[in-house]
Scaffold this motif. Structure first.
Motif, PDB file in Angstrom:
ATOM      1  N   PRO A 256       0.812  -1.219   0.000  1.00 52.70           N
ATOM      2  CA  PRO A 256       0.000   0.000   0.000  1.00 52.70           C
ATOM      3  C   PRO A 256       0.849   1.274   0.000  1.00 52.70           C
ATOM      4  CG  PRO A 256      -0.808  -1.521   1.667  1.00 52.70           C
ATOM      5  CD  PRO A 256       0.467  -2.073   1.142  1.00 52.70           C
ATOM      6  N   LEU A 257       1.965   1.246   0.710  1.00 51.32           N
ATOM      7  CA  LEU A 257       2.840   2.412   0.729  1.00 51.32           C
ATOM      8  C   LEU A 257       3.428   2.665  -0.656  1.00 51.32           C
ATOM      9  CD1 LEU A 257       4.200   4.656   2.314  1.00 51.32           C
ATOM     10  CD2 LEU A 257       5.999   3.038   2.925  1.00 51.32           C
ATOM     11  N   GLY A 258       3.814   1.603  -1.351  1.00 48.78           N
ATOM     12  CA  GLY A 258       4.308   1.752  -2.711  1.00 48.78           C
ATOM     13  C   GLY A 258       3.247   2.318  -3.635  1.00 48.78           C
ATOM     14  N   GLY A 259       2.006   1.862  -3.474  1.00 44.99           N
ATOM     15  CA  GLY A 259       0.903   2.399  -4.278  1.00 44.99           C
ATOM     16  C   GLY A 259       0.657   3.871  -4.001  1.00 44.99           C
ATOM     17  N   LEU A 260       0.727   4.235  -2.732  1.00 48.98           N
ATOM     18  CA  LEU A 260       0.564   5.638  -2.362  1.00 48.98           C
ATOM     19  C   LEU A 260       1.661   6.496  -2.992  1.00 48.98           C
ATOM     20  CD1 LEU A 260      -0.804   7.844  -0.550  1.00 48.98           C
ATOM     21  CD2 LEU A 260       0.929   7.256   1.147  1.00 48.98           C
ATOM     22  N   LEU A 261       2.893   6.031  -2.882  1.00 44.38           N
ATOM     23  CA  LEU A 261       4.003   6.786  -3.473  1.00 44.38           C
ATOM     24  C   LEU A 261       3.862   6.881  -4.991  1.00 44.38           C
ATOM     25  CD1 LEU A 261       6.989   5.422  -1.377  1.00 44.38           C
ATOM     26  CD2 LEU A 261       6.026   7.718  -1.294  1.00 44.38           C
ATOM     27  N   TYR A 262       3.453   5.776  -5.616  1.00 44.24           N
ATOM     28  CA  TYR A 262       3.277   5.791  -7.068  1.00 44.24           C
ATOM     29  C   TYR A 262       2.163   6.768  -7.457  1.00 44.24           C
ATOM     30  CZ  TYR A 262       3.226   4.088 -11.839  1.00 44.24           C
ATOM     31  OH  TYR A 262       3.321   4.004 -13.197  1.00 44.24           O
ATOM     32  N   GLY A 263       1.151   6.876  -6.607  1.00 39.74           N
ATOM     33  CA  GLY A 263       0.067   7.826  -6.852  1.00 39.74           C
ATOM     34  C   GLY A 263       0.553   9.271  -6.790  1.00 39.74           C
ATOM     35  N   LEU A 264       1.580   9.521  -6.004  1.00 39.72           N
ATOM     36  CA  LEU A 264       2.145  10.872  -5.915  1.00 39.72           C
ATOM     37  C   LEU A 264       2.951  11.235  -7.160  1.00 39.72           C
ATOM     38  CD1 LEU A 264       3.350  10.856  -2.206  1.00 39.72           C
ATOM     39  CD2 LEU A 264       1.306  11.967  -3.143  1.00 39.72           C
ATOM     40  N   GLY A 265       3.507  10.243  -7.788  1.00 44.58           N
ATOM     41  CA  GLY A 265       4.303  10.458  -8.998  1.00 44.58           C
ATOM     42  C   GLY A 265       5.015   9.172  -9.355  1.00 44.58           C
ATOM     43  N   ARG A 266       5.177   8.926 -10.637  1.00 46.33           N
ATOM     44  CA  ARG A 266       5.769   7.647 -11.054  1.00 46.33           C
ATOM     45  C   ARG A 266       7.176   7.433 -10.529  1.00 46.33           C
ATOM     46  NH1 ARG A 266       4.482   7.262 -17.355  1.00 46.33           N
ATOM     47  NH2 ARG A 266       5.860   9.060 -17.274  1.00 46.33           N
ATOM     48  N   ALA A 267       7.919   8.500 -10.308  1.00 43.61           N
ATOM     49  CA  ALA A 267       9.299   8.364  -9.833  1.00 43.61           C
ATOM     50  C   ALA A 267       9.393   8.294  -8.312  1.00 43.61           C
ATOM     51  CB  ALA A 267      10.139   9.523 -10.345  1.00 43.61           C
ATOM     52  N   ALA A 268       8.335   8.654  -7.597  1.00 43.22           N
ATOM     53  CA  ALA A 268       8.387   8.746  -6.134  1.00 43.22           C
ATOM     54  C   ALA A 268       8.854   7.460  -5.451  1.00 43.22           C
ATOM     55  CB  ALA A 268       7.044   9.199  -5.582  1.00 43.22           C
ATOM     56  N   PRO A 269       8.339   6.268  -5.794  1.00 44.93           N
ATOM     57  CA  PRO A 269       8.822   5.062  -5.108  1.00 44.93           C
ATOM     58  C   PRO A 269      10.319   4.835  -5.313  1.00 44.93           C
ATOM     59  CG  PRO A 269       6.835   4.561  -6.355  1.00 44.93           C
ATOM     60  CD  PRO A 269       7.253   5.948  -6.717  1.00 44.93           C
ATOM     61  N   PHE A 270      10.820   5.181  -6.485  1.00 44.85           N
ATOM     62  CA  PHE A 270      12.240   4.973  -6.780  1.00 44.85           C
ATOM     63  C   PHE A 270      13.115   5.984  -6.051  1.00 44.85           C
ATOM     64  CE2 PHE A 270       9.700   3.507 -10.367  1.00 44.85           C
ATOM     65  CZ  PHE A 270      10.053   2.155 -10.342  1.00 44.85           C
ATOM     66  N   VAL A 271      12.625   7.212  -5.932  1.00 50.58           N
ATOM     67  CA  VAL A 271      13.364   8.241  -5.197  1.00 50.58           C
ATOM     68  C   VAL A 271      13.451   7.866  -3.726  1.00 50.58           C
ATOM     69  CG1 VAL A 271      13.301  10.656  -4.453  1.00 50.58           C
ATOM     70  CG2 VAL A 271      12.796  10.080  -6.833  1.00 50.58           C
ATOM     71  N   VAL A 272      12.340   7.410  -3.157  1.00 49.48           N
ATOM     72  CA  VAL A 272      12.330   7.005  -1.748  1.00 49.48           C
ATOM     73  C   VAL A 272      13.246   5.804  -1.548  1.00 49.48           C
ATOM     74  CG1 VAL A 272      10.887   6.073   0.090  1.00 49.48           C
ATOM     75  CG2 VAL A 272      10.072   7.985  -1.277  1.00 49.48           C
ATOM     76  N   ASP A 273      13.212   4.846  -2.459  1.00 51.69           N
ATOM     77  CA  ASP A 273      14.061   3.663  -2.351  1.00 51.69           C
ATOM     78  C   ASP A 273      15.533   4.015  -2.453  1.00 51.69           C
ATOM     79  OD1 ASP A 273      14.491   0.853  -2.095  1.00 51.69           O
ATOM     80  OD2 ASP A 273      14.885   0.772  -4.241  1.00 51.69           O
ATOM     81  N   ALA A 274      15.867   4.986  -3.281  1.00 52.42           N
ATOM     82  CA  ALA A 274      17.271   5.370  -3.488  1.00 52.42           C
ATOM     83  C   ALA A 274      17.807   6.277  -2.382  1.00 52.42           C
ATOM     84  CB  ALA A 274      17.418   6.093  -4.834  1.00 52.42           C
ATOM     85  N   SER A 275      16.901   6.883  -1.596  1.00 50.17           N
ATOM     86  CA  SER A 275      17.376   7.780  -0.550  1.00 50.17           C
ATOM     87  C   SER A 275      18.019   6.986   0.579  1.00 50.17           C
ATOM     88  CB  SER A 275      16.207   8.625  -0.010  1.00 50.17           C
ATOM     89  OG  SER A 275      15.277   7.785   0.629  1.00 50.17           O
TER      90      SER A 275
END
Length: 65
Positions: A44-63
């Protein structure tokens, strides 16, 4: 997703080497609880981040954590 197969055997062996025998039950319970919590919260957190923007899950993962 819970570990299975060779990863699970490695995990059990590594924990037995590090943790005193009197604390093994608690350690296994905490490890399983973390694994299952991540499995429940992650998608669900990944879905929420993806809903914010397609790159958001990857940015959070890379941080850095």
């Amino acid at each position: 997703m819970p570990l299975s197969g060779p990863h699970s055997a490695f995990e059990i062996g590594a924990i037995r080497e590090i943790v005193p025998s009197g604390q093994l039950r608690t350690t296994y319970a905490q490890e399983k609880a973390r694994t299952h919590a991540a499995g429940l919260i992650g998608p669900p957190l990944g879905g929420l981040l993806y809903g914010l923007g397609r790159a958001a899950p990857f940015v959070v993962d890379a941080s850095p954590s």
